[in-house]
Write a protein that holds these residues in place. Structure first.
Motif, short mmCIF file in Angstrom:
data_model
loop_
_atom_site.label_atom_id
_atom_site.label_comp_id
_atom_site.label_asym_id
_atom_site.label_seq_id
_atom_site.Cartn_x
_atom_site.Cartn_y
_atom_site.Cartn_z
N TYR A 1 0.85 -1.17 0.00
CA TYR A 1 0.00 0.00 0.00
C TYR A 1 0.90 1.23 0.00
N ARG A 2 0.32 2.37 -0.30
CA ARG A 2 1.05 3.62 -0.18
C ARG A 2 0.12 4.73 0.29
N GLN A 3 0.74 5.71 0.93
CA GLN A 3 -0.02 6.86 1.40
C GLN A 3 0.79 8.12 1.17
N ALA A 4 0.23 8.97 0.33
CA ALA A 4 0.85 10.26 0.05
C ALA A 4 0.34 11.29 1.05
N PRO A 5 1.08 12.38 1.26
CA PRO A 5 0.65 13.41 2.21
C PRO A 5 -0.73 13.93 1.87
N GLY A 6 -1.61 13.95 2.85
CA GLY A 6 -2.95 14.49 2.66
C GLY A 6 -3.91 13.57 1.92
N LYS A 7 -3.46 12.35 1.63
CA LYS A 7 -4.31 11.41 0.89
C LYS A 7 -4.53 10.15 1.71
N GLU A 8 -5.56 9.40 1.31
CA GLU A 8 -5.83 8.13 1.97
C GLU A 8 -4.85 7.06 1.50
N ARG A 9 -4.67 6.08 2.35
CA ARG A 9 -3.83 4.94 1.97
C ARG A 9 -4.50 4.17 0.85
N GLU A 10 -3.72 3.79 -0.16
CA GLU A 10 -4.28 3.08 -1.31
C GLU A 10 -3.50 1.79 -1.58
N LEU A 11 -4.23 0.82 -2.10
CA LEU A 11 -3.63 -0.46 -2.46
C LEU A 11 -2.84 -0.30 -3.76
N VAL A 12 -1.60 -0.76 -3.75
CA VAL A 12 -0.75 -0.68 -4.93
C VAL A 12 -0.69 -2.01 -5.67
N ALA A 13 -0.42 -3.08 -4.93
CA ALA A 13 -0.26 -4.39 -5.56
C ALA A 13 -0.46 -5.49 -4.53
N THR A 14 -0.96 -6.64 -5.00
CA THR A 14 -1.18 -7.80 -4.15
C THR A 14 -0.65 -9.04 -4.85
N ILE A 15 -0.11 -9.96 -4.05
CA ILE A 15 0.30 -11.27 -4.56
C ILE A 15 -0.26 -12.33 -3.62
N THR A 16 -0.83 -13.38 -4.19
CA THR A 16 -1.43 -14.42 -3.37
C THR A 16 -0.36 -15.26 -2.67
N SER A 17 -0.82 -16.07 -1.72
CA SER A 17 0.11 -16.78 -0.84
C SER A 17 1.12 -17.63 -1.59
N GLU B 1 4.23 11.53 -8.84
CA GLU B 1 3.00 11.13 -8.14
C GLU B 1 3.12 9.78 -7.43
N ASP B 2 4.23 9.10 -7.62
CA ASP B 2 4.49 7.87 -6.85
C ASP B 2 5.07 8.17 -5.47
N THR B 3 5.37 9.42 -5.22
CA THR B 3 5.91 9.81 -3.92
C THR B 3 4.91 9.49 -2.80
N ALA B 4 5.36 8.72 -1.82
CA ALA B 4 4.48 8.29 -0.73
C ALA B 4 5.28 7.46 0.26
N VAL B 5 4.65 7.17 1.38
CA VAL B 5 5.17 6.13 2.27
C VAL B 5 4.56 4.82 1.82
#
Length: 115
Positions: free
Chosen positions: A36-52, A88-92
């Motif tokens: 996930y990532r969260q940019a300043p002032g924005k909600e946390r968003e899902l970036v990528a998922t991989i199954t088990s 725009e990829d800048t985030a935690v």
């Protein structure tokens, strides 16, 4: 339980970074893993998922074709290869583990894309 991200930093637009997330304290191979990532002032968003088992991956539209998620169950590690980075990829960026009712988060790693 420990979930520890690394690999963040400052990169110029068009550059690449590889994030790593090492997990311990739970049966890693049974968990779906996500970034996930969260940019300043924005909600946390899902970036990528991989199954088990690593058989399926999903990506946010904004990163498709540029980011790749992968995992090494022998090393309890999940990766996020990020290419063609944009400001725009800048985030935690946070690592997340989920299985049924259980989920765990890392503390995050900062990615900054700037010239």
């Amino acid at each position: 339980v420990h979930v520890v991200e690394s690999g963040g930093g400052l990169v110029q637009p068009g550059g690449s970074l590889r994030l790593s997330c090492v997990a311990s304290g739970f049966t890693f191979r049974r968990y779906d893993m996500s970034w996930y990532r969260q940019a300043p002032g924005k909600e946390r968003e899902l970036v990528a998922t991989i199954t088990s088992a690593g058989g399926s991956t999903n990506y946010a539209d904004s990163v498709k074709g540029r980011f790749t998620i992968s995992r090494d169950n022998a090393e309890n590690t999940v990766f996020l290869q990020m290419n063609s980075l944009k400001p725009e990829d800048t985030a935690v960026y946070y690592c997340h583990a989920r299985r049924f009712y259980a989920d765990y988060w890392g503390q995050g790693t900062q990615v900054a894309v700037s010239s």
